[in-house]
Design a protein around this motif. Structure first.
Motif, PDB file in Angstrom:
ATOM      1  N   PHE A  79       0.885  -1.168   0.186  1.00 57.03           N
ATOM      2  CA  PHE A  79      -0.057   0.123  -0.053  1.00 57.03           C
ATOM      3  C   PHE A  79       0.958   1.429   0.132  1.00 57.03           C
ATOM      4  CE2 PHE A  79      -2.970  -3.331   1.501  1.00 57.03           C
ATOM      5  CZ  PHE A  79      -4.057  -2.779   0.546  1.00 57.03           C
ATOM      6  N   PHE A  80       2.019   1.300  -0.865  1.00 52.69           N
ATOM      7  CA  PHE A  80       2.912   2.372  -0.878  1.00 52.69           C
ATOM      8  C   PHE A  80       2.358   3.094  -2.064  1.00 52.69           C
ATOM      9  CE2 PHE A  80       6.706   4.447  -1.688  1.00 52.69           C
ATOM     10  CZ  PHE A  80       7.537   5.030  -0.388  1.00 52.69           C
ATOM     11  N   ASP A  81       1.207   3.875  -1.971  1.00 51.97           N
ATOM     12  CA  ASP A  81       0.690   4.660  -3.083  1.00 51.97           C
ATOM     13  C   ASP A  81      -0.455   5.184  -2.664  1.00 51.97           C
ATOM     14  OD1 ASP A  81      -1.418   2.554  -2.629  1.00 51.97           O
ATOM     15  OD2 ASP A  81      -0.829   1.348  -4.447  1.00 51.97           O
ATOM     16  N   ARG A  82      -1.340   6.148  -3.287  1.00 54.20           N
ATOM     17  CA  ARG A  82      -2.425   6.711  -3.138  1.00 54.20           C
ATOM     18  C   ARG A  82      -3.565   6.010  -2.503  1.00 54.20           C
ATOM     19  NH1 ARG A  82      -4.844  10.211  -7.810  1.00 54.20           N
ATOM     20  NH2 ARG A  82      -5.850  11.259  -6.271  1.00 54.20           N
ATOM     21  N   SER A  83      -3.559   4.878  -2.917  1.00 50.83           N
ATOM     22  CA  SER A  83      -4.814   3.676  -2.101  1.00 50.83           C
ATOM     23  C   SER A  83      -4.357   3.424  -0.889  1.00 50.83           C
ATOM     24  CB  SER A  83      -4.809   2.509  -2.977  1.00 50.83           C
ATOM     25  OG  SER A  83      -5.139   2.599  -4.411  1.00 50.83           O
ATOM     26  N   GLY A  84      -2.956   3.650  -0.447  1.00 44.02           N
ATOM     27  CA  GLY A  84      -2.429   3.264   1.021  1.00 44.02           C
ATOM     28  C   GLY A  84      -2.730   4.427   1.591  1.00 44.02           C
ATOM     29  N   ASP A  85      -2.560   5.637   1.212  1.00 46.67           N
ATOM     30  CA  ASP A  85      -3.027   6.907   1.867  1.00 46.67           C
ATOM     31  C   ASP A  85      -4.300   6.858   2.305  1.00 46.67           C
ATOM     32  OD1 ASP A  85      -0.523   7.731   1.455  1.00 46.67           O
ATOM     33  OD2 ASP A  85      -0.968   8.942  -0.485  1.00 46.67           O
ATOM     34  N   ARG A  86      -5.224   6.559   1.464  1.00 47.68           N
ATOM     35  CA  ARG A  86      -6.831   6.527   1.853  1.00 47.68           C
ATOM     36  C   ARG A  86      -7.075   5.396   2.700  1.00 47.68           C
ATOM     37  NH1 ARG A  86     -11.327   6.542  -2.976  1.00 47.68           N
ATOM     38  NH2 ARG A  86     -11.456   8.736  -2.446  1.00 47.68           N
ATOM     39  N   LEU A  87      -6.263   4.200   2.421  1.00 50.03           N
ATOM     40  CA  LEU A  87      -6.801   3.192   3.726  1.00 50.03           C
ATOM     41  C   LEU A  87      -6.269   3.760   4.936  1.00 50.03           C
ATOM     42  CD1 LEU A  87      -7.521   0.404   4.502  1.00 50.03           C
ATOM     43  CD2 LEU A  87      -5.089  -0.396   3.552  1.00 50.03           C
ATOM     44  N   ARG A  88      -4.938   4.297   4.882  1.00 50.37           N
ATOM     45  CA  ARG A  88      -4.430   4.693   6.355  1.00 50.37           C
ATOM     46  C   ARG A  88      -5.323   5.721   7.000  1.00 50.37           C
ATOM     47  NH1 ARG A  88      -0.081   3.143   3.830  1.00 50.37           N
ATOM     48  NH2 ARG A  88       0.216   5.044   2.430  1.00 50.37           N
ATOM     49  N   ASP A  89      -5.833   6.582   6.279  1.00 52.46           N
ATOM     50  CA  ASP A  89      -7.094   7.513   6.601  1.00 52.46           C
ATOM     51  C   ASP A  89      -8.291   6.839   7.175  1.00 52.46           C
ATOM     52  OD1 ASP A  89      -8.203  10.490   6.834  1.00 52.46           O
ATOM     53  OD2 ASP A  89      -9.510   9.599   5.408  1.00 52.46           O
ATOM     54  N   TRP A  90      -8.684   5.812   6.471  1.00 53.36           N
ATOM     55  CA  TRP A  90      -9.942   5.200   6.931  1.00 53.36           C
ATOM     56  C   TRP A  90      -9.487   4.367   8.361  1.00 53.36           C
ATOM     57  CZ3 TRP A  90     -11.426   2.006   2.052  1.00 53.36           C
ATOM     58  CH2 TRP A  90     -12.035   2.637   0.943  1.00 53.36           C
ATOM     59  N   MET A  91      -8.539   4.026   8.567  1.00 54.61           N
ATOM     60  CA  MET A  91      -7.868   3.364   9.607  1.00 54.61           C
ATOM     61  C   MET A  91      -7.639   4.295  10.778  1.00 54.61           C
ATOM     62  SD  MET A  91      -5.565   0.383   7.970  1.00 54.61           S
ATOM     63  CE  MET A  91      -5.095  -0.055   9.646  1.00 54.61           C
ATOM     64  N   GLY A  92      -7.376   5.408  10.460  1.00 50.56           N
ATOM     65  CA  GLY A  92      -7.137   6.476  11.435  1.00 50.56           C
ATOM     66  C   GLY A  92      -5.777   6.201  12.046  1.00 50.56           C
ATOM     67  N   VAL A  93      -4.762   5.679  11.098  1.00 52.61           N
ATOM     68  CA  VAL A  93      -3.379   5.777  11.564  1.00 52.61           C
ATOM     69  C   VAL A  93      -2.334   6.458  10.689  1.00 52.61           C
ATOM     70  CG1 VAL A  93      -3.825   3.223  12.353  1.00 52.61           C
ATOM     71  CG2 VAL A  93      -3.161   3.621  10.059  1.00 52.61           C
ATOM     72  N   THR A  94      -1.205   6.486  11.408  1.00 54.54           N
ATOM     73  CA  THR A  94      -0.126   7.288  10.542  1.00 54.54           C
ATOM     74  C   THR A  94       0.685   6.112   9.714  1.00 54.54           C
ATOM     75  OG1 THR A  94       1.517   6.751  12.324  1.00 54.54           O
ATOM     76  CG2 THR A  94       0.029   8.947  12.452  1.00 54.54           C
ATOM     77  N   SER A  95       1.405   6.736   8.996  1.00 52.67           N
ATOM     78  CA  SER A  95       2.253   5.860   8.063  1.00 52.67           C
ATOM     79  C   SER A  95       3.201   5.178   8.986  1.00 52.67           C
ATOM     80  CB  SER A  95       2.994   6.816   7.189  1.00 52.67           C
ATOM     81  OG  SER A  95       3.071   6.429   5.862  1.00 52.67           O
ATOM     82  N   LEU A 131     -14.655   1.452  12.605  1.00 53.50           N
ATOM     83  CA  LEU A 131     -13.224   0.916  12.104  1.00 53.50           C
ATOM     84  C   LEU A 131     -12.027   1.630  12.832  1.00 53.50           C
ATOM     85  CD1 LEU A 131     -11.430  -0.799  10.347  1.00 53.50           C
ATOM     86  CD2 LEU A 131     -11.633   1.028   8.668  1.00 53.50           C
ATOM     87  N   LYS A 132     -12.049   2.785  13.079  1.00 55.56           N
ATOM     88  CA  LYS A 132     -11.179   3.812  13.692  1.00 55.56           C
ATOM     89  C   LYS A 132     -11.133   3.508  15.300  1.00 55.56           C
ATOM     90  CE  LYS A 132     -11.054   7.460  10.215  1.00 55.56           C
ATOM     91  NZ  LYS A 132     -11.438   8.981   9.990  1.00 55.56           N
ATOM     92  N   ARG A 133     -12.161   3.406  15.821  1.00 63.55           N
ATOM     93  CA  ARG A 133     -12.254   3.064  17.162  1.00 63.55           C
ATOM     94  C   ARG A 133     -11.656   1.584  17.398  1.00 63.55           C
ATOM     95  NH1 ARG A 133     -16.967   6.422  17.874  1.00 63.55           N
ATOM     96  NH2 ARG A 133     -18.485   4.963  16.892  1.00 63.55           N
ATOM     97  N   ALA A 134     -12.010   0.755  16.677  1.00 66.24           N
ATOM     98  CA  ALA A 134     -11.559  -0.972  16.998  1.00 66.24           C
ATOM     99  C   ALA A 134      -9.920  -0.679  16.841  1.00 66.24           C
ATOM    100  CB  ALA A 134     -12.264  -1.627  16.154  1.00 66.24           C
ATOM    101  N   VAL A 135      -9.492  -0.061  15.638  1.00 56.40           N
ATOM    102  CA  VAL A 135      -8.253  -0.336  15.420  1.00 56.40           C
ATOM    103  C   VAL A 135      -7.430   0.875  16.231  1.00 56.40           C
ATOM    104  CG1 VAL A 135      -6.344   0.820  13.697  1.00 56.40           C
ATOM    105  CG2 VAL A 135      -8.211  -0.610  12.673  1.00 56.40           C
ATOM    106  N   GLY A 136      -7.807   1.838  16.858  1.00 59.02           N
ATOM    107  CA  GLY A 136      -7.155   2.644  17.634  1.00 59.02           C
ATOM    108  C   GLY A 136      -7.032   1.914  19.077  1.00 59.02           C
ATOM    109  N   ALA A 137      -7.986   1.154  19.537  1.00 59.10           N
ATOM    110  CA  ALA A 137      -7.914   0.299  20.689  1.00 59.10           C
ATOM    111  C   ALA A 137      -7.159  -0.921  20.387  1.00 59.10           C
ATOM    112  CB  ALA A 137      -9.426  -0.674  20.901  1.00 59.10           C
ATOM    113  N   VAL A 138      -6.778  -1.478  19.252  1.00 58.14           N
ATOM    114  CA  VAL A 138      -5.888  -2.465  19.201  1.00 58.14           C
ATOM    115  C   VAL A 138      -4.454  -2.133  18.900  1.00 58.14           C
ATOM    116  CG1 VAL A 138      -5.330  -4.448  17.664  1.00 58.14           C
ATOM    117  CG2 VAL A 138      -7.553  -4.200  18.346  1.00 58.14           C
TER     118      VAL A 138
END
Length: 203
Positions: free
Chosen positions: A56-72, A184-191
């Motif tokens: 995911f080293f592309d624009r799709s990855g940028d969007r996925l990371r935004d969806w997850m609420g995580v940094t690179s 999704l962001k809440r679940a990922v943040g907790a984990v």
């Protein structure tokens, strides 16, 4: 040799890839460690991932990371996030420059071994219809599967592919950003949160 290194050395599809329009050599991109808590399951690396050697080293990855609420930095932390596509190599393009499907031999050879090597997983994020079918064996459309996301959460989240080609889909389905992504962001943040210390430097 570790499993990740075995996969990185795999050349099962060398002849297949040499016969594509891109005529490229295999470059598997294994991205996992046994301590990973979050699984990202997709279809196969694209050309940019093939060149970079990072998922995911592309624009799709940028969007996925935004969806997850995580940094690179968080996303590429191998101790917390594993990326396990159906095929570890870029499958190449057809003569019409269309993405080729992942060769089934990759999943047949490696997927069960990799999943068995990830005992700490707490969340599985299935990206795109191919991953939905591969992991859930569903036969419903992508929209229907994602609309039914509550049936799988919080242990599994079903997402469309974060490709910018799917921007129109996102506009037609505003419930995805309004309802699914906050959960999704809440679940990922907790984990992803660091484990609490016992006061003596131990977790």
């Amino acid at each position: 040799m570790t499993l990740a290194r075995e996969i990185a050395a795999c050349r099962l599809c060398a002849d297949r890839f040499a016969a594509t329009a891109t005529r490229h050599a295999p470059r598997p991109v294994p991205w996992f460690r046994p301590s990973a808590r979050v699984l990202i399951a997709g279809q196969a690396p694209g050309m940019r991932v093939h060149e970079a050697g990072k998922p995911f080293f592309d624009r799709s990855g940028d969007r996925l990371r935004d969806w997850m609420g995580v940094t690179s930095e968080e996303f590429y932390d191998l101790d917390r996030v594993a990326c396990v596509p159906a095929a570890f190599c870029f499958p190449g393009y057809s003569a019409k420059r269309a993405d080729l499907p992942p060769p089934p031999i990759c999943a047949q050879t490696w997927q069960d071994k990799v999943m068995s090597a990830l005992p700490e997983l707490q969340i599985r994020i299935l990206v795109g219809a191919y991953a939905h079918r591969n992991h859930l064996r569903v036969k419903t459309s992508l929209t229907e599967t994602v609309r039914n996301w509550r049936a799988y959460a919080p242990g599994v989240f079903v997402l469309p592919h974060p490709s910018w080609r799917n921007t129109a889909w996102l506009r037609r389905n505003p419930w995805f950003e309004d309802e699914l992504l906050p959960e999704l962001k809440r679940a990922v943040g907790a984990v992803m949160a660091p484990e609490p210390s016992d006061g003596r430097g131990n977790t």
